[in-house]
Motif scaffolding. Structure first.
Motif, short mmCIF file in Angstrom:
data_model
loop_
_atom_site.label_atom_id
_atom_site.label_comp_id
_atom_site.label_asym_id
_atom_site.label_seq_id
_atom_site.Cartn_x
_atom_site.Cartn_y
_atom_site.Cartn_z
N TYR A 113 13.71 37.85 1.86
CA TYR A 113 13.98 38.29 3.24
C TYR A 113 15.45 38.69 3.38
O TYR A 113 15.77 39.77 3.90
N SER A 136 6.94 36.59 2.58
CA SER A 136 5.98 36.07 3.55
C SER A 136 6.47 34.71 4.03
O SER A 136 7.05 33.95 3.26
N LYS A 140 6.35 31.94 12.14
CA LYS A 140 5.93 33.20 12.76
C LYS A 140 7.10 34.00 13.30
O LYS A 140 7.05 35.24 13.34
N GLN A 143 8.74 35.77 10.29
CA GLN A 143 7.86 36.84 9.82
C GLN A 143 7.87 38.02 10.78
O GLN A 143 7.85 39.18 10.36
#
Length: 232
Positions: A113, A136, A140, A143
């Motif tokens: 990321y 991944s 949430k 993401q």
């Protein structure tokens, strides 16, 4: 002569016969197949034991090594030294080295990321997209940011359909007042730019109805009016 009464023998119930029969059948089955059964049981023991051994002796130490390895990259990232954060300086490792060695760890996944962010900040948008797509998260919110940043990168490459798709994905992925209205708003603006005002109106109305207390929600009447949609 006194009559001798014989007590009739009580027959075993059919349930008892069935139970005994089942036991004998099970014993017969075991004796006939004991080698296969024992091998299967041994395999289960080995797999379970291997799982715990892997977690204790490989996974946990790798997580620790990755955490130590990523430290200087995180420092460079915090200082906006994105190229240094990516590649390191020869003495200290960058995100790419962490990913190469420990990409399968949680720390390595997070490095994907951060590396994606670095690439986008450096204007290397396709590399950023590829890296972010390999990331991944269970979180949430994180993401959603990854999807949103992927949308930004696609927009920079003038790939509007892909950008809009990822903005919508980010906006709908987590129903919260931080990321959802932000990326739905970007999707609306991109739809306007793409010459799709009706789709933009749908998005703007969604923001106004679902997130009225956010900065984006309070602005939606203005954007809708610009597209000819005025409240009754």
């Amino acid at each position: 002569m006194a009559e001798i009464k014989h007590k009739a023998a009580t027959p075993q119930s059919s349930q008892e016969f069935d139970l005994q029969g089942s036991v004998h059948k099970a014993e017969d089955f075991y004796h006939k197949n004991k080698n296969v059964i024992n091998i299967a049981l041994l395999a289960v023991v080995v797999i379970v034991g291997g799982f715990f051994a892997y977690n204790r002796f490989i996974k946990a130490p790798n997580e620790k090594k990755a955490q130590e390895m990523i430290f200087h990259a995180q420092e460079a990232f915090a200082a906006d030294s994105f190229r240094l954060a990516l590649n390191g300086d020869g003495n200290n490792y960058g995100y790419l080295q962490v990913i190469d060695r420990y990409g399968g760890t949680k720390v390595g996944n997070l490095a994907k990321y951060s590396a994606g962010v670095c690439y986008v900040k450096l204007g290397e948008y396709q590399k950023g997209i590829d890296m972010l797509k390999s990331f991944s998260a269970d979180d949430k919110l994180v993401q959603a940011y990854a999807y949103g940043l992927t949308g930004d990168a696609y927009m920079e490459l003038n790939k509007m359909d892909e950008g809009i798709g990822f903005y919508k994905k980010a906006g709908h992925y987590s129903d919260n007042e931080l990321t959802a209205p932000l990326y739905l708003f970007r999707a609306g603006l991109a739809l306007e730019k793409a010459g799709k005002p009706q789709e933009a109106i749908t998005i703007y109305k969604e923001i106004r109805e679902k997130y009225p207390q956010t900065n984006e929600g309070r602005e939606m009447d203005k954007y809708l009016a610009r597209l000819g949609e005025v409240r009754d």
